[in-house]
Each structure stands twice: as structure tokens, then as C-alpha cells.
Design a protein around this motif. Structure first.
Motif: not given
Length: 482
Positions: A6-16, A33-46
Motif C-alpha cells: 500500500e505504498i501509494n495509499d497516503f492514508n496508510h502512511h505514518t502521520s506525525a 545521569n538518570e535516563t528518561i524514556r518516552v513511548k512513541i505510538v505511531l498512527f496513520d492519516h486515518k
């Protein structure tokens, strides 16, 4: 990735804008010196969650009031979620941001375009015979050998693949090849279902940010007491992060350096600083010319702002310091750089120059290959780095006291997506370099500038004067003993 459908279906692409970032195990305050961790969850354009990995992300944090900045690292869990890690290296507060450097779909698209034969530069070959001149198309990929009617000029091009369409005029032969042009860039021709590629030009930042607080401490920053000139070069390859900014000063994590202009003069006295690369390395020559009181000897001298060279800058250039008797020169790294009517000598690859350095040399060598290779398939960069690594091994055997540094990719924003992916592929090229040089980590310096430029959100392919003022002391900190 190459099997993605589905490379050419822009709706499936990751949306920032649809994607989300949150703290893992949030705390009210954090400590040095502590480590911070963040969780990033990606969604598409839909607004559908992504269920596979492959997107390239960056995270960084800044405290602009303290001139502090740091880039983190990102782990891909291959399910649409990512973990960003950042090490706390100063007291005060920090604003954390995340961005999508390049989507999986963009990477797949470019790989397919390269596979179909796209290259981002128009190379032409010039042939000169008695009373005859002809220009034909040039290629740097071995697949063009199948075309049949080509001149295989690889041997004349120092073993680097170069194929030119055979001249058609009677009396003009392959042996009459004299020079190369490689100045015009080639815009991608996109079909209607691929025009999504032009929607975004550079990294897309996720909305919002996270602010964390770090209480003041007796020592407000974490830094090393070990001079960079005395540290093992291996640290330059393995340190993560490579360093951080504080008070607008770059501090390598594994060591410290404080280099003045006088230190540079004493370090370079009776030596030559040999620099091979593109216009971003050429900037360093003109910077040194200005600040180290050099006399210009050879090559085009004019530059615009930020020491960016102007017209026909792509020829060998040299400057000299009379008082301390040292020379600084820059030479292009060879094709696929931009050249105009350049002969075989002018387009010599950097590894050929390395083989010409005499035995017993105490010189300093800086090598950088990156931006111009972004217009060509990755395998070309891999092969060239292997050539350079082999040349460096030969050089170290005959000149064990020489100092060699490899400048890694630097972060910048691509303003025109018609031309490949620009700075968005930096981590891919950095990985190739690290893998190729793994046996030389103790002998060669790696100038990891990626973290430096990500952390301050550098946009221009040609870094500012202030950043050049940071890059050069970083190099000299490793090669100059105080």
C-alpha cells in the motif's frame, strides 16, 4: 520492506500529527545521569495505529535558556511503537521533542525508484579526438553494462565504476574520453499516484512536547575529566550520546577539550591538514582561512555567507600559514560530486589521494562522504567506504603516526523532495560507516556530528558559522596534544 503493497495509499502512511508521545514511568523530578524514556505510538492519516516498524524517528531535548541540548536514541519495537531514551546531563529543565525523520513508505519508494534506474544527477562524458568533440551520457552503476554499447572506463576511473555511452562520430573512440560533467540535478518524474512523495520535504515533528525538571546540583552538568587528546579513539565510535551542548558549548561525553586558535597553530606546525569531501568540508577550509590568518594559495577563494563556496568551487584548494609553516587543503572526494569539465586527475576519489600520502607522515586527515551520494543507490556508498577503509589500512601501516578522522553524516532538512531524501537517511549511512570501520575503531577518529546537529535542530545542509566553530575544535581536541 520492498514487498510493501500500500505504498501509494497516503492514508496508510505514518502521520506525525496523529502520533503520540508520552513519558514512561513519569516522575516529578529527575536527577543528573538518570535516563528518561518516552513511548512513541505511531498512527496513520486515518488515525489507525501502525502495526509494524520501519519508520525512522529522532528524539531530542533542549533548555534554550542554558544553551543546553541533547539528542537521544530510539528503539524500534517492530509493532508501530518506539521507545526514545535520553540521558540527563544538566540541571534545570528540558523540553523533549520527537520527530519522524523518514517514514517507512518514503524509504521503500526511494529504494524502488533507484532500482528502476533513477539517479539524482545527470553525468555526461566528454570525448575529444582530433577536430572532433562529442558528449554522451555517463553512468556509475554496473547494471548499465548490459546496455552493450558503452565505454567501460572503470579502469581509468581508479577502479570505481564509470560507464559512458559510446561516441557515435566516426573517429571518436572510448580512448578519447577526457572529462566529466556532473552538475545538473535530476528531478524525479512522479506518476499521479506517487505525488504523495512531495507532500512533506523534511522531518515532521510530533505535536506537543514534554517538559521535565532536574533539581540544581553542586555540579550542574555531567562531563568527563579526561582530555580528548588522551582518550581512546574507540570512544568516538561507541559513545552514546556523542555529547551535548551546555552554555552553547559542545561537550563530548567521553572526554573534554578546550582548543584555542593558538593551540591549532601549534598543533598544525610543520604539518598538513588534508581534507577530502564536499562543500560542507570545504566550509572548514574557508573558516580556517579566516580565523587562523592563512594565506590563500590555490583554488577559488570566494564564498558567500557561512563560508559556502560560490561558483566553480569544486576544484582543489589550498591555504598556508607562513609563521607556523603549515598547509591546509581541501580536495573533492570524487564522483558523484558536482564537477564541470573535470579531467581524470580532478575527479580522483579520496582513496587515491590517501595512497599518495608518503611514508612516515605526521599529517592530519579528515574524510567525509555523504550528501552527494544521497542521489544514488546505497551500494555505491558501501563500495566507496570499503575502498577508503582499505586505503586507510595501507596508510596506517606506512605512517603509524598520522591522525585520521572520518566525519559522519550530519542532520539537515530537505527543502525540495524532488531530489531523493536528503538528510533523512543519515542514520543509514552512519551504520554503513560504523560497520565498515569496526576493525579500526582504535586507530581512526569518528566525528559523530549527527547528535550535535539534531539536538539544535539544524536545518541547513551547510551548517552555520557558530556550528563550524564547534565542529573544528571537536576535531582538534582529538588530534592536538596540549
Amino acid at each position: 520492506m520492498m514487498n510493501d503493497t500500500e505504498i501509494n495509499d497516503f492514508n496508510h502512511h505514518t502521520s506525525a500529527t496523529a502520533s503520540k508521545m508520552s513519558l514512561v514511568n513519569p516522575q516529578k523530578v529527575y536527577t543528573l545521569n538518570e535516563t528518561i524514556r518516552v513511548k512513541i505510538v505511531l498512527f496513520d492519516h486515518k488515525n489507525r495505529p501502525k502495526t509494524r516498524g520501519g519508520d525512522m524517528l529522532i528524539v531530542w531535548m533542549r533548555d534554550k535558556t542554558k544553551g543546553a541540548a541533547l539528542a537521544g536514541s530510539v528503539i524500534d519495537h517492530d509493532n508501530g511503537t518506539y521507545t526514545g531514551t535520553l540521558r540527563i546531563l544538566w540541571a534545570g529543565h528540558a523540553v523533549i521533542r520527537a520527530g519522524i525523520l523518514c517514514t517507512r513508505e518514503k524509504m521503500v519508494f526511494m529504494q524502488r525508484e533507484f532500482k528502476k534506474g533513477y539517479v539524482g544527477k545527470n553525468i555526461t562524458c566528454l570525448f575529444h579526438a582530433p577536430n572532433l568533440t562529442e558528449i554522451t551520457s555517463g553512468h556509475m552503476d554496473h547494471t548499465f553494462l548490459r546496455m552493450g554499447q558503452v565505454c567501460n572506463l572503470t579502469d581509468k576511473h581508479y577502479g570505481v565504476p564509470l560507464y559512458c555511452d559510446k561516441p557515435k562520430k566516426n573517429g571518436t573512440q572510448c580512448s578519447h574520453w577526457t572529462s566529466i560533467n556532473s552538475v545538473p540535478f535530476v528531478r524525479m518524474t512522479l506518476k499521479p499516484n506517487s505525488e504523495w512523495f512531495l507532500k512533506t520535504a523534511g522531518p515532521d515533528t510530533l505535536p506537543g512536547n514534554i517538559t521535565v525538571h532536574i533539581p540544581s546540583a553542586p555540579n550542574p552538568t555531567l562531563s568527563s575529566n579526561n582530555p580528548c587528546s588522551r582518550t581512546n579513539f574507540r570512544h568516538t565510535w561507541l559513545s552514546n550520546p556523542a555529547g551535548f551542548f551546555h552554555n552553547s558549548t559542545w561537550r563530548p561525553l567521553s572526554c573534554f577539550n578546550y582548543i584555542t586558535g593558538n593551540d591549532v597553530d601549534r598543533c598544525l606546525a610543520n604539518r598538513t591538514l588534508r581534507m577530502f569531501g564536499d562543500s560542507t568540508v570545504r566550509q572548514l577550509l574557508t573558516f580556517l582561512f579566516k580565523y587562523q590568518n592563512l594565506t590563500w594559495r590555490i583554488g577559488p577563494k570566494d564564498t558567500s555567507s557561512n563560508f559556502i563556496p560560490t561558483s566553480k568551487w569544486y576544484s582543489y584548494s589550498e591555504a598556508h600559514n607562513k609563521r607556523f609553516h603549515y598547509t591546509v587543503f581541501w580536495s573533492p572526494h570524487g564522483l558523484p560530486m558536482s564537477f564541470e569539465h573535470a579531467n581524470r586527475t580532478a575527479i580522483r576519489p579520496s582513496f587515491v589521494h590517501l595512497d599518495e600520502i608518503p611514508s612516515g607522515s605526521r599529517d592530519i586527515v579528515l574524510i567525509n562522504l555523504y550528501a552527494h551520494f544521497l542521489f544514488f543507490p546505497l551500494h555505491m556508498f558501501k563500495v566507496r567506504m570499503k575502498h577508503i577503509r582499505l586505503a586507510i589500512e595501507r596508510l596506517l601501516r606506512r605512517s603509524p603516526n598520522i591522525k585520521i578522522a572520518i566525519k559522519g553524516p550530519h542532520y539537515f532538512v530537505t527543502h525540495d523532495p524532488h531530489f531523493s531524501l536528503g538528510g533523512m537517511w543519515g542514520p543509514v549511512y552512519a551504520k554503513i560507516i560504523r560497520q565498515e570501520f569496526v576493525a579500526l575503531y582504535d586507530r581512526v577518529i569518528y566525528l559523530d556530528l549527527w547528535d550535535m546537529l539534531v539536538s539544535v535542530e539544524n536545518a541547513n545542509i551547510h551548517p552555520s558559522e557558530q556550528l563550524l566553530m564547534t565542529m573544528l575544535p571537536t576535531l582538534f581536541g582529538y588530534v592536538c596534544i596540549k
